[in-house]
Design a protein around this motif. Structure first.
Motif, PDB file in Angstrom:
ATOM      1  N   LYS A  93      12.562   1.283   1.409  1.00  0.00           N
ATOM      2  CA  LYS A  93      12.943   2.446   0.606  1.00  0.00           C
ATOM      3  C   LYS A  93      11.908   3.560   0.736  1.00  0.00           C
ATOM      4  O   LYS A  93      12.259   4.747   0.833  1.00  0.00           O
ATOM      5  N   LEU A  94      10.632   3.205   0.719  1.00  0.00           N
ATOM      6  CA  LEU A  94       9.567   4.194   0.884  1.00  0.00           C
ATOM      7  C   LEU A  94       9.649   4.850   2.255  1.00  0.00           C
ATOM      8  O   LEU A  94       9.485   6.069   2.392  1.00  0.00           O
ATOM      9  N   CYS A  95       9.888   4.031   3.273  1.00  0.00           N
ATOM     10  CA  CYS A  95       9.989   4.562   4.638  1.00  0.00           C
ATOM     11  C   CYS A  95      11.141   5.550   4.742  1.00  0.00           C
ATOM     12  O   CYS A  95      11.001   6.628   5.326  1.00  0.00           O
ATOM     13  N   ALA A  96      12.290   5.199   4.171  1.00  0.00           N
ATOM     14  CA  ALA A  96      13.459   6.084   4.214  1.00  0.00           C
ATOM     15  C   ALA A  96      13.186   7.407   3.507  1.00  0.00           C
ATOM     16  O   ALA A  96      13.720   8.455   3.888  1.00  0.00           O
ATOM     17  N   ALA A  97      12.337   7.360   2.478  1.00  0.00           N
ATOM     18  CA  ALA A  97      12.013   8.578   1.722  1.00  0.00           C
ATOM     19  C   ALA A  97      10.868   9.368   2.345  1.00  0.00           C
ATOM     20  O   ALA A  97      10.526  10.444   1.859  1.00  0.00           O
ATOM     21  N   GLY A  98      10.267   8.826   3.399  1.00  0.00           N
ATOM     22  CA  GLY A  98       9.159   9.523   4.054  1.00  0.00           C
ATOM     23  C   GLY A  98       7.830   9.360   3.355  1.00  0.00           C
ATOM     24  O   GLY A  98       6.916  10.162   3.568  1.00  0.00           O
ATOM     25  N   ILE A  99       7.700   8.333   2.514  1.00  0.00           N
ATOM     26  CA  ILE A  99       6.447   8.074   1.799  1.00  0.00           C
ATOM     27  C   ILE A  99       5.601   7.102   2.620  1.00  0.00           C
ATOM     28  O   ILE A  99       6.062   6.004   2.943  1.00  0.00           O
ATOM     29  N   LEU A 137       0.841  -1.194   0.000  1.00  0.00           N
ATOM     30  CA  LEU A 137       0.000   0.000   0.000  1.00  0.00           C
ATOM     31  C   LEU A 137       0.876   1.243   0.000  1.00  0.00           C
ATOM     32  O   LEU A 137       1.833   1.331   0.779  1.00  0.00           O
ATOM     33  N   ILE A 138       0.556   2.185  -0.859  1.00  0.00           N
ATOM     34  CA  ILE A 138       1.260   3.464  -0.914  1.00  0.00           C
ATOM     35  C   ILE A 138       0.227   4.570  -0.870  1.00  0.00           C
ATOM     36  O   ILE A 138      -0.762   4.537  -1.607  1.00  0.00           O
ATOM     37  N   GLY A 139       0.467   5.550  -0.014  1.00  0.00           N
ATOM     38  CA  GLY A 139      -0.462   6.672   0.107  1.00  0.00           C
ATOM     39  C   GLY A 139       0.272   7.999   0.034  1.00  0.00           C
ATOM     40  O   GLY A 139       0.854   8.442   1.030  1.00  0.00           O
ATOM     41  N   VAL A 140       0.277   8.627  -1.130  1.00  0.00           N
ATOM     42  CA  VAL A 140       0.942   9.925  -1.296  1.00  0.00           C
ATOM     43  C   VAL A 140      -0.012  11.015  -0.838  1.00  0.00           C
ATOM     44  O   VAL A 140      -1.099  11.181  -1.398  1.00  0.00           O
ATOM     45  N   GLN A 141       0.382  11.774   0.167  1.00  0.00           N
ATOM     46  CA  GLN A 141      -0.518  12.741   0.785  1.00  0.00           C
ATOM     47  C   GLN A 141      -0.495  14.121   0.144  1.00  0.00           C
ATOM     48  O   GLN A 141      -1.436  14.892   0.324  1.00  0.00           O
ATOM     49  N   ASN A 142       0.562  14.453  -0.571  1.00  0.00           N
ATOM     50  CA  ASN A 142       0.660  15.806  -1.128  1.00  0.00           C
ATOM     51  C   ASN A 142       1.568  15.793  -2.352  1.00  0.00           C
ATOM     52  O   ASN A 142       2.171  14.774  -2.708  1.00  0.00           O
ATOM     53  N   ASP A 143       1.684  16.944  -2.986  1.00  0.00           N
ATOM     54  CA  ASP A 143       2.461  17.037  -4.225  1.00  0.00           C
ATOM     55  C   ASP A 143       3.954  16.858  -3.962  1.00  0.00           C
ATOM     56  O   ASP A 143       4.679  16.325  -4.817  1.00  0.00           O
ATOM     57  N   ARG A 144       4.434  17.301  -2.821  1.00  0.00           N
ATOM     58  CA  ARG A 144       5.842  17.084  -2.486  1.00  0.00           C
ATOM     59  C   ARG A 144       6.132  15.586  -2.372  1.00  0.00           C
ATOM     60  O   ARG A 144       7.173  15.100  -2.814  1.00  0.00           O
ATOM     61  N   GLY A 145       5.175  14.856  -1.773  1.00  0.00           N
ATOM     62  CA  GLY A 145       5.340  13.418  -1.668  1.00  0.00           C
ATOM     63  C   GLY A 145       5.370  12.740  -3.021  1.00  0.00           C
ATOM     64  O   GLY A 145       6.109  11.772  -3.232  1.00  0.00           O
ATOM     65  N   TRP A 146       4.556  13.220  -3.955  1.00  0.00           N
ATOM     66  CA  TRP A 146       4.564  12.669  -5.307  1.00  0.00           C
ATOM     67  C   TRP A 146       5.937  12.856  -5.958  1.00  0.00           C
ATOM     68  O   TRP A 146       6.488  11.934  -6.566  1.00  0.00           O
ATOM     69  N   ARG A 147       6.492  14.048  -5.817  1.00  0.00           N
ATOM     70  CA  ARG A 147       7.810  14.326  -6.399  1.00  0.00           C
ATOM     71  C   ARG A 147       8.863  13.391  -5.805  1.00  0.00           C
ATOM     72  O   ARG A 147       9.709  12.842  -6.520  1.00  0.00           O
ATOM     73  N   THR A 148       8.800  13.201  -4.498  1.00  0.00           N
ATOM     74  CA  THR A 148       9.761  12.311  -3.847  1.00  0.00           C
ATOM     75  C   THR A 148       9.581  10.870  -4.314  1.00  0.00           C
ATOM     76  O   THR A 148      10.552  10.157  -4.574  1.00  0.00           O
ATOM     77  N   LEU A 149       8.335  10.434  -4.435  1.00  0.00           N
ATOM     78  CA  LEU A 149       8.060   9.060  -4.856  1.00  0.00           C
ATOM     79  C   LEU A 149       8.642   8.765  -6.230  1.00  0.00           C
ATOM     80  O   LEU A 149       9.362   7.775  -6.417  1.00  0.00           O
ATOM     81  N   VAL A 176       2.578   3.817 -11.562  1.00  0.00           N
ATOM     82  CA  VAL A 176       3.158   3.428 -10.280  1.00  0.00           C
ATOM     83  C   VAL A 176       3.266   1.913 -10.180  1.00  0.00           C
ATOM     84  O   VAL A 176       4.285   1.368  -9.744  1.00  0.00           O
ATOM     85  N   GLY A 177       2.230   1.195 -10.612  1.00  0.00           N
ATOM     86  CA  GLY A 177       2.227  -0.254 -10.536  1.00  0.00           C
ATOM     87  C   GLY A 177       3.323  -0.890 -11.376  1.00  0.00           C
ATOM     88  O   GLY A 177       3.952  -1.869 -10.955  1.00  0.00           O
ATOM     89  N   LYS A 178       3.569  -0.357 -12.571  1.00  0.00           N
ATOM     90  CA  LYS A 178       4.631  -0.890 -13.422  1.00  0.00           C
ATOM     91  C   LYS A 178       6.001  -0.689 -12.772  1.00  0.00           C
ATOM     92  O   LYS A 178       6.907  -1.520 -12.940  1.00  0.00           O
ATOM     93  N   THR A 200      10.776  10.537  -8.038  1.00  0.00           N
ATOM     94  CA  THR A 200      12.176  10.922  -8.246  1.00  0.00           C
ATOM     95  C   THR A 200      13.134  10.044  -7.454  1.00  0.00           C
ATOM     96  O   THR A 200      14.100   9.497  -7.998  1.00  0.00           O
ATOM     97  N   ASP A 201      12.877   9.899  -6.142  1.00  0.00           N
ATOM     98  CA  ASP A 201      13.844   9.243  -5.263  1.00  0.00           C
ATOM     99  C   ASP A 201      13.599   7.751  -5.088  1.00  0.00           C
ATOM    100  O   ASP A 201      14.513   7.024  -4.693  1.00  0.00           O
ATOM    101  N   VAL A 202      12.377   7.295  -5.345  1.00  0.00           N
ATOM    102  CA  VAL A 202      12.059   5.886  -5.088  1.00  0.00           C
ATOM    103  C   VAL A 202      11.880   5.102  -6.379  1.00  0.00           C
ATOM    104  O   VAL A 202      12.498   4.049  -6.580  1.00  0.00           O
ATOM    105  N   LEU A 203      11.036   5.594  -7.272  1.00  0.00           N
ATOM    106  CA  LEU A 203      10.658   4.822  -8.455  1.00  0.00           C
ATOM    107  C   LEU A 203      11.498   5.125  -9.691  1.00  0.00           C
ATOM    108  O   LEU A 203      11.352   4.450 -10.715  1.00  0.00           O
ATOM    109  N   GLY A 204      12.351   6.140  -9.621  1.00  0.00           N
ATOM    110  CA  GLY A 204      13.241   6.428 -10.740  1.00  0.00           C
ATOM    111  C   GLY A 204      12.535   6.957 -11.972  1.00  0.00           C
ATOM    112  O   GLY A 204      12.940   6.655 -13.097  1.00  0.00           O
TER     113      GLY A 204
END
Length: 271
Positions: A182-188, A122-134, A167-169, A136-140
């Motif tokens: 990895k998500l936890c380390a990125a704050g997602i 389960l992934i829950g992006v709460q805001n636009d900053r979180g989307w950018r982090t997801l 996201v699923g791909k 950029t830093d996690v999913l490449g």
């Protein structure tokens, strides 16, 4: 405690947990777009029990402070209606029925379960900053951060199917535990989609020493500790009583004499 309360037109109706979930509308917001479902635990039963407990505690505190007792009236229906506050008030004041969306969120994207190499997460992006982090830093996929179709939550909700597909791909190439870390380390915000076996073996329960051994007529079993924690005392977990073990004690506390209890036993009323 009762199903529908001590008065009103439904006072004498039979009230099982599922019936109350249905009457309150809880089932209408639980499930998938195709079908309504009940919750996986007896929500109405638990809600009524918890409110009864807190009401009794409040009544005991009032008695200590004022000497005045209380009559407590808690119904499964009222308790469940209280828990439905957010969707109920959304319906009242915006005339919007909360849609059934499974694990997805009605107004946030991405917010759902996504495949991994060995399961789902389960992934829950709460805001636009979180989307950018997801992305950029996690999913490449940094190119998606400023894509006008996905840069804001409003647009991501509008393009939910595309977002979920992208996201699923990206998540399916990860092992679940590695992606979770990895998500936890990125704050997602994220969580592994566990079954009940996963709960029993959950490292958080082990780390917090949540299991105890209790005795039963069939021998010792492992049971989870109550969730109320006190710094200076641990709540006791007694043995599971045998059928009828406390009958005499309970009847005596209710005012029955030894002779009356024996009479009830001879008449087959108690065991």
């Amino acid at each position: 405690m009762s199903g529908y309360g001590t008065d009103g037109p439904m006072r004498d109706r039979k009230a099982y947990d599922l019936l109350v979930q249905s009457e309150t509308g809880l089932c209408s917001i639980t499930g998938t777009p195709e079908t309504a479902v009940k919750t996986g635990i007896p929500t109405a039963d638990i809600a009524a029990g918890m409110y009864a407990l807190t009401s009794i505690q409040a009544a005991l505190l009032r008695r200590v402070r004022t000497g005045v007792g209380a009559t407590v009236d808690v119904s499964m229906f009222d308790a469940t209606a209280e828990w439905l506050g957010y969707p109920m008030y959304l319906q009242m004041y915006q005339d919007r029925q909360v849609p059934r969306m499974g694990l997805a969120h009605t107004s946030i994207a991405p917010y759902d379960k996504y495949p991994t190499a060995d399961g789902e997460i389960l992934i829950g992006v709460q805001n636009d900053r979180g989307w950018r982090t997801l992305v950029t830093d996690v999913l490449g996929m940094p190119e998606l951060a400023d894509d006008p179709r996905y840069a804001t939550n409003v647009e991501r909700v509008r393009h939910r199917a595309e977002v979920d597909d992208l996201v699923g791909k990206a998540t399916r190439v990860f092992v679940g535990a590695d992606l979770d870390e990895k998500l936890c380390a990125a704050g997602i915000p994220a969580a592994q989609l566990r079954d009940l076996g996963g709960l029993i073996d959950h490292p958080q329960l082990a780390a917090r020493d949540r299991w105890r051994e209790v005795q039963t007529g069939a021998g010792a079993i492992r049971a989870i500790r109550p969730p109320m924690n006190f710094r200076d005392v641990e709540l006791p977990m007694g043995a599971v009583p045998e059928l009828g073990e406390h009958t005499d004690t309970v009847l005596a506390q209710l005012g029955s004499t030894d002779e009356q209890i024996e009479g009830l036993r001879k008449a087959g009323i108690v065991g």
